[in-house]
Design a protein around this motif. Structure first.
Motif, PDB file in Angstrom:
ATOM      1  N   LEU A 188       0.871   0.771  -7.871  1.00 55.55           N
ATOM      2  CA  LEU A 188       1.338   2.114  -8.249  1.00 55.55           C
ATOM      3  C   LEU A 188       0.166   3.043  -8.543  1.00 55.55           C
ATOM      4  O   LEU A 188       0.211   4.235  -8.232  1.00 55.55           O
ATOM      5  N   ARG A 189      -0.896   2.490  -9.106  1.00 59.75           N
ATOM      6  CA  ARG A 189      -2.105   3.286  -9.350  1.00 59.75           C
ATOM      7  C   ARG A 189      -2.731   3.710  -8.005  1.00 59.75           C
ATOM      8  O   ARG A 189      -3.139   4.861  -7.836  1.00 59.75           O
ATOM      9  N   VAL A 190      -2.777   2.779  -7.053  1.00 55.99           N
ATOM     10  CA  VAL A 190      -3.282   3.109  -5.716  1.00 55.99           C
ATOM     11  C   VAL A 190      -2.456   4.260  -5.141  1.00 55.99           C
ATOM     12  O   VAL A 190      -2.999   5.235  -4.595  1.00 55.99           O
ATOM     13  N   ASN A 191      -1.147   4.190  -5.303  1.00 53.16           N
ATOM     14  CA  ASN A 191      -0.280   5.237  -4.761  1.00 53.16           C
ATOM     15  C   ASN A 191      -0.576   6.594  -5.395  1.00 53.16           C
ATOM     16  O   ASN A 191      -0.678   7.602  -4.700  1.00 53.16           O
ATOM     17  N   GLU A 192      -0.724   6.582  -6.725  1.00 52.71           N
ATOM     18  CA  GLU A 192      -1.004   7.821  -7.457  1.00 52.71           C
ATOM     19  C   GLU A 192      -2.288   8.466  -6.924  1.00 52.71           C
ATOM     20  O   GLU A 192      -2.328   9.655  -6.627  1.00 52.71           O
TER      21      GLU A 192
END
Ligand code: ADP
Ligand code: UDP
Length: 237
Positions: free
Chosen positions: A156-160
């Motif tokens: 999710l951090r990668v996505n952000e």
């Protein structure tokens, strides 16, 4: 860094040993496959784009708090990375309906989600990478509870980070696939690649596809799409 024996040849990359047992060299090919290897082809220049773009993304993610396997770019097609044992999960994050999601749940492509989704497939070619949930992954001992939680939070951090980054290039990040691995000491790091082979990119203004769907769906302009997305990331660098 000396390249030693080939350890593995996959569909898109080769992996070589080095003099350091903790490091391997990944070499990116122009070969492309889709639909479980049924469709095969070559995309001229893809290896260079995927290698260099992956490395740019890995550097950006390291700065943003996601540990990665990246060590050093050796050339247009070759990069030194930390050797990991791959967690056999394909971690897929989606912001907008497309591909197998649209097909499986009978919805159109292009519907934006209120929140990103995260899903896992079991990385197993013989079984055709079946979708599986957390408890299945635990039952199969693919990862521990703690690892699954960490992998999801990294994904999710990668996505952000990437969603904002690509938007600044006029590109919508529709969905993507990540792989994680364990270092010798068990530390989980982001591995494999982040490229037009593993992400869906749609031009924010025109909706034009700038990714491997051009190859999968015979849309034409495959090389041009890889060049275009690469041009945008390198001009920003
Ligand atoms: P595939 O195996 O699906 O055909 P590739 O052609 O991309 O895929 O092959 C590269 C292989 O290297 C993949 O199996 C991937 O999981 C693995 N890999 C990626 N990063 C690392 C790493 N840091 N250490 C060891 N293996 C890795
Ligand atoms: N993806 C990938 N490797 C795979 C399956 C999917 O890199 O083996 C990527 C794909 O490029 C897309 C995202 O993961 O960006 C979601 O793919 P999807 O599940 O929709 O499957 P597809 O339509 O590619 O079969």
């Amino acid at each position: 860094m000396e390249k030693k024996e080939q350890l593995y040849e996959g569909k898109a990359k080769k992996v070589f040993a080095t003099s350091d047992p903790a490091l391997v060299i990944v070499s990116y090919k122009d070969d492309a496959t889709a639909f479980d290897g049924l469709k095969k082809g070559t995309i001229a220049g893809k290896g260079v784009v995927n290698n260099r773009m992956t490395n740019m993304m890995m550097r950006l993610l390291e700065k943003s708090g996601v540990p990665t396997h990246f060590v050093e770019e050796l050339s247009d097609r070759e990069t030194v990375v930390k050797k990991v044992s791959i967690v056999p999960l394909e971690v897929i994050v989606r912001n907008v309906s497309a591909g197998s999601f649209a097909k499986r749940y009978g919805v159109e492509e292009g519907i934006p989600f209120d929140e990103p989704t995260v899903e896992f497939s079991y990385k197993n070619d013989d079984l055709h990478d079946p979708l599986l949930n957390d408890s299945h992954a635990l039952a199969l001992h693919l990862a521990t509870k703690e690892e699954i939680a960490l992998i999801k939070s990294y994904a999710l951090r990668v996505n952000e980070v990437l969603e904002g980054y690509f938007l600044s290039l006029g590109v919508r990040l529709i969905d993507f696939k990540l792989e994680f691995g364990r270092l010798q000491d068990g530390t989980i790091v982001l591995a494999d690649e982040i490229s037009p082979d593993t992400c869906r990119f749609w031009d924010a203004a025109t909706g034009e596809k700038l990714d491997k769907d051009r190859f999968r769906r015979d849309l034409g302009g495959v090389e041009e799409a890889y060049r275009e997305i690469f041009k945008r990331v390198t001009e920003k660098d």
